[in-house]
Write a protein that holds these residues in place. Structure first.
Motif, short mmCIF file in Angstrom:
data_model
loop_
_atom_site.label_atom_id
_atom_site.label_comp_id
_atom_site.label_asym_id
_atom_site.label_seq_id
_atom_site.Cartn_x
_atom_site.Cartn_y
_atom_site.Cartn_z
N HIS A 109 -0.06 -18.32 -5.61
CA HIS A 109 0.59 -17.46 -4.61
C HIS A 109 0.89 -18.27 -3.34
CE1 HIS A 109 1.89 -13.70 -3.02
NE2 HIS A 109 0.96 -13.61 -2.10
N CYS A 120 3.18 -17.08 -0.49
CA CYS A 120 2.39 -17.02 0.74
C CYS A 120 2.17 -18.43 1.27
CB CYS A 120 1.07 -16.30 0.47
SG CYS A 120 0.27 -15.77 2.00
N CYS A 125 7.26 -12.95 2.89
CA CYS A 125 6.70 -11.59 2.82
C CYS A 125 7.70 -10.58 2.26
CB CYS A 125 6.24 -11.15 4.21
SG CYS A 125 5.08 -12.31 4.96
N CYS A 152 7.17 -10.36 -1.33
CA CYS A 152 5.78 -10.34 -1.79
C CYS A 152 5.34 -8.93 -2.19
CB CYS A 152 4.87 -10.88 -0.69
SG CYS A 152 3.13 -10.83 -1.14
N GLU A 211 2.88 -6.92 0.01
CA GLU A 211 3.28 -6.74 1.40
C GLU A 211 2.70 -5.48 2.05
OE1 GLU A 211 4.95 -5.54 4.83
OE2 GLU A 211 5.56 -4.43 3.03
N CYS A 239 -0.90 -5.83 3.11
CA CYS A 239 -1.22 -7.06 3.83
C CYS A 239 -0.89 -6.86 5.31
CB CYS A 239 -0.42 -8.22 3.26
SG CYS A 239 -0.58 -9.73 4.23
N LYS A 242 2.81 -12.60 9.37
CA LYS A 242 3.82 -12.15 8.40
C LYS A 242 5.22 -12.35 8.97
CE LYS A 242 3.13 -8.27 5.97
NZ LYS A 242 2.75 -6.87 5.70
S1 SF4 Z 1 2.86 -10.19 2.69
FE1 SF4 Z 1 0.87 -11.18 3.15
S2 SF4 Z 1 0.21 -12.03 1.17
FE2 SF4 Z 1 2.39 -11.61 1.01
S3 SF4 Z 1 3.43 -13.51 1.59
FE3 SF4 Z 1 3.27 -12.26 3.45
S4 SF4 Z 1 1.38 -12.97 4.43
FE4 SF4 Z 1 1.29 -13.66 2.30
#
Ligand code: SF4
Length: 258
Positions: free
Chosen positions: A220, A225, A232, A235, A238, A241, A246
């Motif tokens: 990941h 990430c 994000c 993701c 999301e 998180c 972000k």
């Molecule tokens: S939403 Fe959170 S877990 Fe996903 S890429 Fe962004 S920071 Fe990383």
């Protein structure tokens, strides 16, 4: 040859879509002082979504034996798996056995591992580990944590990679740079020291998941990430998180989540 499988993110997984993903109770209670980032239901949801993204992933370091994985892991410190995979095939052609490495001086090994960086220390560790494996462990990489930790240059991260990936023993969680960063972003830990982060994670992740969780989070960290400007918007984690850094968010961010 056992090699790492590629892990392509499946961001269009229907059960992971942001629009349809239900809020967790731990999220609903947010704002009432009840948000618990390590609530079992939240941790379960994180694991479920990681499964949706990276179901069958393993270590990306190419290897055919515990010894080769140990060497590759030592060489991967402060380097990339891609770089190490460019070096190890020729290295193991030149020195096929642990006894071949044990017969070297660190200086003799240096030119072969130079491109992975920190080559003086790494050569010392690899040759030192080979000598100890030959003299104390009959030429076999030990499969016990307390024994593998006696090898020069082997700390818990390397030990967990070898024990988890080759010997299939869930002795701990691999805390590399990706696991360190993402565990903090996901508020699974507030600590900054790898040993304490590992302790935090082993308390909340089921033991049978420790090795898989490590590999999934590492993938990941490579795919979505990433350290700078995480992706994000693509993701599937999301909406659960709250990371402070972000790049796109549908939920409130928490300033300590980084
Ligand atoms: S939403 Fe959170 S877990 Fe996903 S890429 Fe962004 S920071 Fe990383």
């Amino acid at each position: 040859m056992r090699t790492g499988k590629s892990a392509r993110p499946h961001t269009d997984h229907p059960s992971l879509g942001r629009a349809t993903a239900p809020l967790l109770a731990s999220q609903k209670s947010q704002g009432k002082g009840g948000y618990n980032p390590i609530a079992p239901e939240r941790v379960r949801e994180i694991l479920k979504r990681l499964d949706g993204l990276y179901l069958e992933v393993t270590c990306a370091l190419q290897h055919r034996s515990a010894w080769e994985l140990l060497v590759a892991t030592i060489l991967s410190a402060q380097s990339t798996d891609v770089r190490v995979n460019m070096v190890t095939p020729e290295l193991f052609r030149k020195y096929p056995t642990v006894q071949d490495f044990a017969a070297l001086t660190p200086e003799q090994l240096q030119p072969d591992v130079r491109s992975t960086g920190f080559f003086r220390n790494k050569s010392k560790s690899v040759v030192g580990a080979a000598k100890k494996i030959v003299s104390d462990f009959g030429g076999q990489v030990p499969d016990q944590m307390e024994q593998i930790l006696t090898l020069p240059g082997v700390a818990r991260k390397t030990a967990n990679v070898v024990l988890g990936t080759w010997f299939r023993k869930n002795e701990g969680v691999v805390v590399d740079t990706h696991v360190h960063r993402i565990s903090r972003r996901l508020e699974l830990t507030r600590n900054d020291d790898p040993k304490t982060i590992e302790q935090d994670l082993t308390k909340i992740i089921p033991r049978e998941r420790w090795t898989l969780f490590s590999h999934q989070v590492i993938w990941h960290g490579r795919k979505l990430c990433v350290a700078r400007r995480p992706k994000c918007v693509d993701c599937p984690l999301e909406n659960i998180c709250h990371a402070a850094d972000k790049t796109w968010s549908t939920v409130e961010v928490h300033k300590n989540a980084k």
